[in-house]
Design a protein around this motif. Sequence first.
Motif, short mmCIF file in Angstrom:
data_model
loop_
_atom_site.label_atom_id
_atom_site.label_comp_id
_atom_site.label_asym_id
_atom_site.label_seq_id
_atom_site.Cartn_x
_atom_site.Cartn_y
_atom_site.Cartn_z
N VAL A 141 0.85 -1.19 0.00
CA VAL A 141 0.00 0.00 0.00
C VAL A 141 0.89 1.24 0.00
O VAL A 141 1.81 1.36 0.81
CB VAL A 141 -0.93 0.01 1.23
N LEU A 142 0.61 2.17 -0.91
CA LEU A 142 1.34 3.43 -1.01
C LEU A 142 0.40 4.57 -0.62
O LEU A 142 -0.80 4.37 -0.44
CB LEU A 142 1.84 3.65 -2.45
N GLU A 143 0.95 5.76 -0.49
CA GLU A 143 0.13 6.95 -0.17
C GLU A 143 -0.96 7.17 -1.21
O GLU A 143 -2.07 7.53 -0.89
CB GLU A 143 1.00 8.20 -0.09
N ASP A 144 -0.60 6.98 -2.48
CA ASP A 144 -1.52 7.32 -3.56
C ASP A 144 -1.89 6.12 -4.43
O ASP A 144 -2.21 6.26 -5.60
CB ASP A 144 -0.91 8.42 -4.44
N GLY A 145 -1.86 4.92 -3.88
CA GLY A 145 -2.20 3.74 -4.66
C GLY A 145 -1.55 2.49 -4.12
O GLY A 145 -1.39 2.33 -2.90
N PHE A 146 -1.14 1.62 -5.03
CA PHE A 146 -0.59 0.32 -4.65
C PHE A 146 0.57 -0.05 -5.57
O PHE A 146 0.64 0.42 -6.70
CB PHE A 146 -1.68 -0.75 -4.76
N GLU A 147 1.47 -0.88 -5.06
CA GLU A 147 2.58 -1.36 -5.87
C GLU A 147 2.51 -2.88 -5.95
O GLU A 147 2.38 -3.57 -4.93
CB GLU A 147 3.91 -0.94 -5.25
N TYR A 148 2.60 -3.38 -7.19
CA TYR A 148 2.58 -4.82 -7.41
C TYR A 148 3.63 -5.13 -8.47
O TYR A 148 3.60 -4.57 -9.57
CB TYR A 148 1.19 -5.28 -7.86
N GLN A 149 4.56 -5.98 -8.16
CA GLN A 149 5.65 -6.39 -9.05
C GLN A 149 6.38 -5.19 -9.65
O GLN A 149 6.67 -5.13 -10.84
CB GLN A 149 5.12 -7.29 -10.18
N GLY A 150 6.66 -4.19 -8.81
CA GLY A 150 7.42 -3.02 -9.24
C GLY A 150 6.62 -1.99 -10.00
O GLY A 150 7.16 -0.95 -10.37
N GLN A 151 5.35 -2.23 -10.27
CA GLN A 151 4.50 -1.27 -10.97
C GLN A 151 3.50 -0.65 -10.00
O GLN A 151 3.05 -1.30 -9.05
CB GLN A 151 3.72 -1.95 -12.10
N ARG A 152 3.14 0.61 -10.28
CA ARG A 152 2.14 1.31 -9.46
C ARG A 152 0.76 1.18 -10.09
O ARG A 152 0.62 1.26 -11.31
CB ARG A 152 2.50 2.78 -9.32
N PHE A 153 -0.23 1.01 -9.20
CA PHE A 153 -1.62 0.92 -9.63
C PHE A 153 -2.46 1.84 -8.77
O PHE A 153 -2.16 2.05 -7.60
CB PHE A 153 -2.13 -0.53 -9.51
N ARG A 154 -3.55 2.34 -9.35
CA ARG A 154 -4.43 3.25 -8.60
C ARG A 154 -5.40 2.49 -7.70
O ARG A 154 -5.88 3.02 -6.72
CB ARG A 154 -5.21 4.13 -9.57
N SER A 155 -5.71 1.22 -8.08
CA SER A 155 -6.70 0.48 -7.29
C SER A 155 -6.31 -0.98 -7.14
O SER A 155 -5.57 -1.53 -7.98
CB SER A 155 -8.08 0.57 -7.93
N LEU A 156 -6.85 -1.61 -6.11
CA LEU A 156 -6.64 -3.04 -5.91
C LEU A 156 -7.37 -3.84 -6.97
O LEU A 156 -6.96 -4.94 -7.33
CB LEU A 156 -7.14 -3.45 -4.52
N THR A 157 -8.46 -3.30 -7.49
CA THR A 157 -9.24 -4.00 -8.51
C THR A 157 -8.42 -4.20 -9.78
O THR A 157 -8.48 -5.26 -10.42
CB THR A 157 -10.54 -3.23 -8.80
#
Length: 188
Positions: A141-157
Amino acid sequence: MASFALRQRERHWMKSADINDQVTCQGSGEPSAADGDLLHVGTALAALEELTAQELQSEWRKLYRVEPPRRLSRDLLLRAIAHRIQERVYGGLGLATRRRLNALALKLENRGAAHFDPRAILKPGTKLVREWHGRAHAVIVLEDGFEYQGQRFRSLTQIASLITGVHWSGPVFFGVKKRPRTATEADQ
């Protein structure tokens, strides 16, 4: 004899439990207790047990600066006063927590209990892990979204859809939000 005991109790209370004179409160949720204050708090709390309901009501007025609720039992008066004394010495809730609680209370008041959804608040740095088809998937979990496998995403969906290959609610996929119950589950 009873008046002597009452005066002794009052003297003891005035010396040990007048927390207002002994403790400097910061009022920001930050602890303000010095080493000596810890002893005074224990003494003050012990002295509360000896007070009558009228004396507890007087303490309530001093600490809360309002009249105590009319039908509040002696036990609840004692607990509320003890809580306030400890809060003033050790610090109360932080501003962010008080704001969140007020917002939740307002939402509950406006929409009613049926519409209340106390969602989990994910703090930055939290690691969510979900196993899918024998492989563990970790999201930070980041301040402004999420990080998965080195990439940033805006939502968990977005991440859940990437992992599963189909649209899936991210909060449900990662166990942050329970999925809605079906009609058959509700009947059981």
